[in-house]
Design an enzyme around this catalytic site. Structure first.
Site, PDB file in Angstrom:
ATOM      1  N   HIS A 136      45.528  53.424  44.209  1.00 31.03           N
ATOM      2  CA  HIS A 136      44.986  51.813  44.264  1.00 31.03           C
ATOM      3  C   HIS A 136      46.167  50.937  44.689  1.00 31.03           C
ATOM      4  O   HIS A 136      47.034  52.078  45.153  1.00 31.03           O
ATOM      5  CB  HIS A 136      44.944  51.418  42.997  1.00 31.03           C
ATOM      6  CG  HIS A 136      43.707  51.666  42.284  1.00 31.03           C
ATOM      7  ND1 HIS A 136      43.464  52.270  41.257  1.00 31.03           N
ATOM      8  CD2 HIS A 136      42.584  50.612  42.671  1.00 31.03           C
ATOM      9  CE1 HIS A 136      41.795  51.974  41.411  1.00 31.03           C
ATOM     10  NE2 HIS A 136      42.064  50.990  41.725  1.00 31.03           N
ATOM     11  N   LYS A 140      49.652  47.377  42.322  1.00 33.97           N
ATOM     12  CA  LYS A 140      48.518  47.020  40.408  1.00 33.97           C
ATOM     13  C   LYS A 140      49.412  48.050  39.671  1.00 33.97           C
ATOM     14  O   LYS A 140      50.091  49.004  39.752  1.00 33.97           O
ATOM     15  CB  LYS A 140      47.290  48.219  40.870  1.00 33.97           C
ATOM     16  CG  LYS A 140      46.589  48.302  39.505  1.00 33.97           C
ATOM     17  CD  LYS A 140      44.956  49.031  40.223  1.00 33.97           C
ATOM     18  CE  LYS A 140      44.008  49.364  38.233  1.00 33.97           C
ATOM     19  NZ  LYS A 140      43.741  48.096  38.057  1.00 33.97           N
TER      20      LYS A 140
END
Length: 239
Positions: A136, A140
């Site tokens: 990600h 995040k």
């Protein structure tokens, strides 16, 4: 068209906003860290439904506030699931409406179904050991991702030799090792591998933009209005 409260006004919130406005919806509240005091029952009750993509530390607070105000709430915030059962209890006590998904992408939810089926098949093939990688963007905050945890829990529920998951490569026997990688501008990639001494079977989902997640969240918000109870993507999609 529905009036929507956006709880969390980062990249995802702004993507949902644009799709909602294009659909003719009205945004009546945009909540972020700068106006956190606007999270009041009076402000929430202007909305027909709320959508929360905020922060792990505020996810439960936002869901609880919506349920107390009698406003249906869709949550895509991960990292607070240690209080998920408490949120479900609040919803049922308040006779409210609560929709949670670790991932709102239609493709990811088809991937969930594929993962579940593959895990069931692997009960007959003990030579294959599962592992997972998720990648990600660097913004995040939680790791592993909520999607990776859902995938691993789905495997554990169906594959008898798996009892849980572990972040990192040093997992104990019976645990799925999950490698969580953070890179710039990665929207979300999840890969599940079953490796044996002679070959490896891999299934993979890679998101190309945030729009797929935002479309699913907005669809869930429209679907939730008028319902009572606790729901997820499998309820909406009939998977």
């Amino acid at each position: 068209m529905p009036k929507i409260a956006l709880l969390g006004y980062g990249k995802m919130g702004k993507t949902i906003e644009q799709l909602a406005l294009d659909a003719g919806d009205e945004i009546v509240l945009r909540l972020n860290a700068d106006n956190a005091t606007a999270l009041t029952a009076r402000n929430l009750q202007q909305a027909d439904v709320a959508i929360d993509f905020s922060h792990p530390q505020t996810g439960f607070k936002h869901v609880e506030a919506c349920l107390k105000a009698g406003v249906p709430v869709v949550s895509g915030t991960t990292g607070w699931l240690d209080r998920f059962e408490e949120a479900k209890t609040h919803c049922l006590q308040q006779k409210g409406a609560f929709f949670y998904a670790s991932n709102f992408s239609i493709g990811v939810n088809l991937f969930f179904a594929l993962n579940q089926k593959l895990a069931e098949l692997m009960n007959d093939w003990p030579a294959y050991q599962p592992s997972m990688t998720e990648i990600h963007h660097t913004q995040k905050l939680d790791a592993p991702s909520g999607t990776a945890i859902t995938l691993s829990e789905d495997i554990a529920a169906r594959l008898k030799r798996v009892e849980g998951w572990h972040e990192g490569t040093d997992a104990a026997e019976g645990q799925i090792p999950i490698q969580a990688i953070r890179e710039e501008e990665v929207k979300g990639t999840h890969e599940i591998r079953y490796a044996s001494a002679v070959d490896t079977i891999t299934i993979r989902h890679e998101a190309h933009s945030r729009e797929g997640f935002a479309k699913g969240a907005l669809q869930a918000a429209h679907w939730l209005i008028g319902r009572k109870g606790v729901f997820g993507m499998s309820d909406m999609l009939g998977l």
